[in-house]
Design an enzyme around this catalytic site. Structure first.
Site, mmCIF file in Angstrom:
data_model
loop_
_atom_site.group_PDB
_atom_site.id
_atom_site.type_symbol
_atom_site.label_atom_id
_atom_site.label_comp_id
_atom_site.label_asym_id
_atom_site.label_seq_id
_atom_site.Cartn_x
_atom_site.Cartn_y
_atom_site.Cartn_z
ATOM 1 N N PRO A 301 0.983 -1.257 -0.648
ATOM 2 C CA PRO A 301 -0.122 0.567 0.067
ATOM 3 C C PRO A 301 0.749 1.655 0.438
ATOM 4 O O PRO A 301 1.778 1.013 1.186
ATOM 5 C CB PRO A 301 -0.965 -0.121 1.191
ATOM 6 N N GLN A 355 -6.237 -0.691 3.930
ATOM 7 C CA GLN A 355 -5.060 -0.612 5.151
ATOM 8 C C GLN A 355 -6.056 0.305 5.490
ATOM 9 O O GLN A 355 -5.983 2.302 5.163
ATOM 10 C CB GLN A 355 -3.880 -0.333 4.964
ATOM 11 N N CYS A 386 3.863 3.114 9.507
ATOM 12 C CA CYS A 386 4.000 4.372 8.845
ATOM 13 C C CYS A 386 5.115 5.649 9.423
ATOM 14 O O CYS A 386 4.671 5.834 11.360
ATOM 15 C CB CYS A 386 2.819 4.784 9.303
ATOM 16 N N ALA A 510 7.858 -3.065 -2.831
ATOM 17 C CA ALA A 510 6.549 -1.377 -2.937
ATOM 18 C C ALA A 510 7.592 -0.516 -3.453
ATOM 19 O O ALA A 510 7.555 -0.319 -4.934
ATOM 20 C CB ALA A 510 7.186 -1.000 -1.078
ATOM 21 N N ARG A 511 8.716 0.346 -3.409
ATOM 22 C CA ARG A 511 9.474 1.764 -3.997
ATOM 23 C C ARG A 511 10.032 0.283 -5.491
ATOM 24 O O ARG A 511 9.939 1.437 -6.742
ATOM 25 C CB ARG A 511 11.287 1.622 -3.617
#
Length: 640
Positions: A301, A355, A386, A510-511
């Site tokens: 996410p 999420q 986060c 992710a990235r």
């Protein structure tokens, strides 16, 4: 760092600067030559010619600062004294313009949708009602074909569409291709916010019966404490459910044993009406929807960039699991349209979750019940990883890892109201050199999570240094038999294979997916894809088409699509084509030096200048509006 002398090392043994990717020498160039080539190649583009014709000189927004070589501890402390201000990973003071600000003269929805009835607001309506006047000031159309009209048989944006000539006549009436329209009547996007639900949320008229029942037990101090007693109580309730043949009529207070501390204290719980099988079976863990997460590729996410059009692109390349962007539970409970938009699901997303971010059991439990009753998802994920200050300082995100009592209450509460699995995403810890995930994971198993995702960095570390996959391996053994997914630094299929050699059940990307969304294809086919610049442009074109389908093909939707495209390009520019690399694969912590691509488009896509990203957007979405400015939300060029 040279360990023998203690001096910083700026070049490696083969002459390549430390931290830079190894590119074949014939492609290397200087910064000046690179930008001279990019600017000269753009002169033939219409937008550039217009600037030159009017005598305007285009000013460069400028590249981000070059990465400084990290010094040893002593020298670093000296350096930090001179740089007291710490720059985080966000451009917090960036200019921000809403997409609707580029459309000064907006047409009334009653005219766009060609309603027979007059506008509800009459003379008080703030929008235009004269189509001829609107068309005189409307920006020129961008093409002869409308993606929405060709795909669905009808464009709901009518004359406001930036491709309106494809589906409107001289009388400005919107045409409909009946054959295509009938074939596409089913909605492709789910989980939209119902207006009636939004009104009831704002008036606080939505009941949360299951949540209130759980929250009362927290007030009485019932479910927390000795986990063995709680587990035993759950087993007893399962046995009771299996043995239940007849519904029991309950009028008076029933005596229920308190499980806290195993003290066996009697509590009076008032229940009304018949006790049915539904009451007992619904919350049994064995009856929840089962999802097989193992051996799947999970698209993380991603805030801002992980929007629905981007997820559709990744699904095409082989992502197995997708998840919506982080949504704030308090905003969802207030019925905010912008927050509910993060929950939307495309029909191609066959295994999809949402999420949630929150820091209190009451709001998180109510939000879970709200979503369970109103949207279609396969799992719900709690964001406890986060790192941003806004979330952490109020106790959410990584803050939950330090507030285990609240964390337990949140997980148990959400589990009690959800019919789908509950998953959790965590980091190694909060402080850089103090890992705490290994202590938390055994507790998460007891609390009832179905999947744990571990990002191999701490909050303080952010994206500095590499992810600690050895620690992820250790934690995966502690999590067994609960599946644990590892996350961090996956940019090639070799990285993925090396990660799978650990004990993880799957991989979250992710990235790596932002830099090259075709990474999922590479991993599944175990190959390096030397993708051409034209193929990459086609991927961006697909994104813009999906964006117009999602946000709209009028000026407002077009500019919103452009903004998210530019955010994505701030990551994608880091990709180095496989054919140019001296050593394959590219590592995620290596920044590309200045290099000439095999064609002009490859050079343009390699630029770190915001203005060059805008040029790419103009190739797909036409010229930018006047006074347009953009600065990426994330400092995606930071290589550490």
């Amino acid at each position: 760092m040279d360990t023998t002398t203690g001096t910083p090392e700026t070049t490696s043994t083969n002459g390549i600067e430390k931290g830079c990717a190894a590119i074949k020498t014939q492609y290397l160039t200087t910064k000046e030559k690179f930008h001279e080539h990019v600017d000269s190649g753009w002169k033939g583009v219409k937008g550039k010619e217009e600037n030159e014709a009017t005598g305007q000189v285009e000013e460069k927004t400028g590249e981000p600062e070059e990465k400084k070589i990290k010094l040893d501890n002593g020298a670093q402390e000296e350096e930090d004294k001179h740089n007291k201000k710490k720059f985080r990973g966000q451009n917090k003071s960036r200019p921000h313009k809403k997409p609707q600000s580029f459309d000064d003269r907006r047409l009334c929805p009653s005219i766009i949708q060609e309603r027979e009835a007059k506008c509800f607001y009459g003379d008080k309506c703030k929008f235009f009602h004269n189509i001829a006047d609107y068309m005189a000031s409307k920006p020129a159309d961008l093409g002869e074909k409308c993606y929405l009209y060709d795909t669905f048989g009808k464009c709901q944006y009518g004359v406001t569409c930036r491709f309106a000539k494809a589906h409107t006549g001289p009388d400005f009436k919107n045409h409909v291709n009946e054959e295509v329209f009938r074939a596409c009547k089913e909605k492709t996007v789910k989980n939209s916010l119902d207006k009636d639900l939004q009104w009831r949320l704002r008036k606080r008229q939505v009941p949360f019966n299951a949540s209130e029942a759980y929250l009362k037990t927290i007030i009485k101090g019932k479910p927390q404490g000795n986990n063995k007693s709680t587990d035993a109580a759950e087993k007893d309730s399962c046995r009771t459910a299996d043995a239940q043949d007849q519904p029991a009529e309950v009028d008076s207070a029933a005596n229920v044993k308190d499980t806290e501390g195993g003290q066996g204290q009697e509590l009076a719980v008032k229940s009304v009406g018949a006790l049915t099988d539904v009451d007992l079976v619904k919350l049994r863990p064995c009856e929840k929807k089962q999802v097989d997460f193992r051996d799947k590729l999970y698209l993380a996410p991603l805030t801002t960039c992980g929007n629905l059009p981007f997820r559709r692109v990744c699904k095409r390349f082989g992502a197995d699991i997708t998840c919506g962007e982080m949504a704030m539970c308090t905003n969802l409970l207030q019925g905010q349209s912008s927050e509910w938009a993060l929950l939307k699901r495309h029909e191609s997303e066959d295994l999809f979750g949402v999420q949630l971010e929150g820091c209190f059991p009451d709001t998180m439990t109510r939000c879970a019940e709200l979503l369970n009753n109103n949207i279609d998802v396969d799992f719900v994920d709690i964001n406890s990883g986060c790192p941003i200050d806004l979330v952490f300082k109020k106790g959410g995100g990584c803050g939950l890892m330090m507030r285990t009592n609240k964390f337990e209450q949140i997980i148990r509460g959400m589990n009690s109201v959800l019919d789908v699995p509950l998953t959790v995403k965590i980091r190694t810890g909060v402080q850089e050199k103090t890992n705490t995930a290994h202590k938390l994971i055994p507790e998460l198993k007891k609390w009832g999570v179905s999947l744990i995702t571990l990002h191999g960095r701490s909050r303080e570390q952010r994206y500095t240094k590499l992810a600690d996959w050895d620690y992820i391996d250790t934690c995966s053994k502690l999590a067994s038999p609960i599946p644990l997914f590892g996350n961090g630094d996956i940019l090639s299929w070799e990285d993925a294979m090396k990660a799978r050699e650990t004990g993880v059940s799957g991989i979250m990307v992710a990235r790596g997916a932002l830099i090259k969304p075709w990474i999922f294809t590479e991993i599944k086919e175990k190959r390096h894809w030397d993708i051409s610049s034209s193929e990459r442009l086609d991927i961006l074109r697909d994104f813009t088409n999906f964006g117009m389908e999602h946000w709209g093909s009028d000026t407002q939707g077009l500019e919103k699509t452009r903004t998210f495209l530019l955010e994505w390009l701030s990551f994608m520019c880091r990709y180095i084509p496989v054919g140019l690399l001296e050593r394959v694969p590219q590592k995620i912590n290596e920044r590309p030096p200045y290099y000439m691509g095999r064609d002009y488009l490859e050079c343009l896509m390699a630029s770190q200048y915001v203005d060059d990203w805008v040029k790419i957007s103009e190739m797909l979405l036409g010229p930018v509006p006047k006074n347009f400015s953009f600065l990426p939300k994330h400092k995606a060029n930071a290589y550490k």
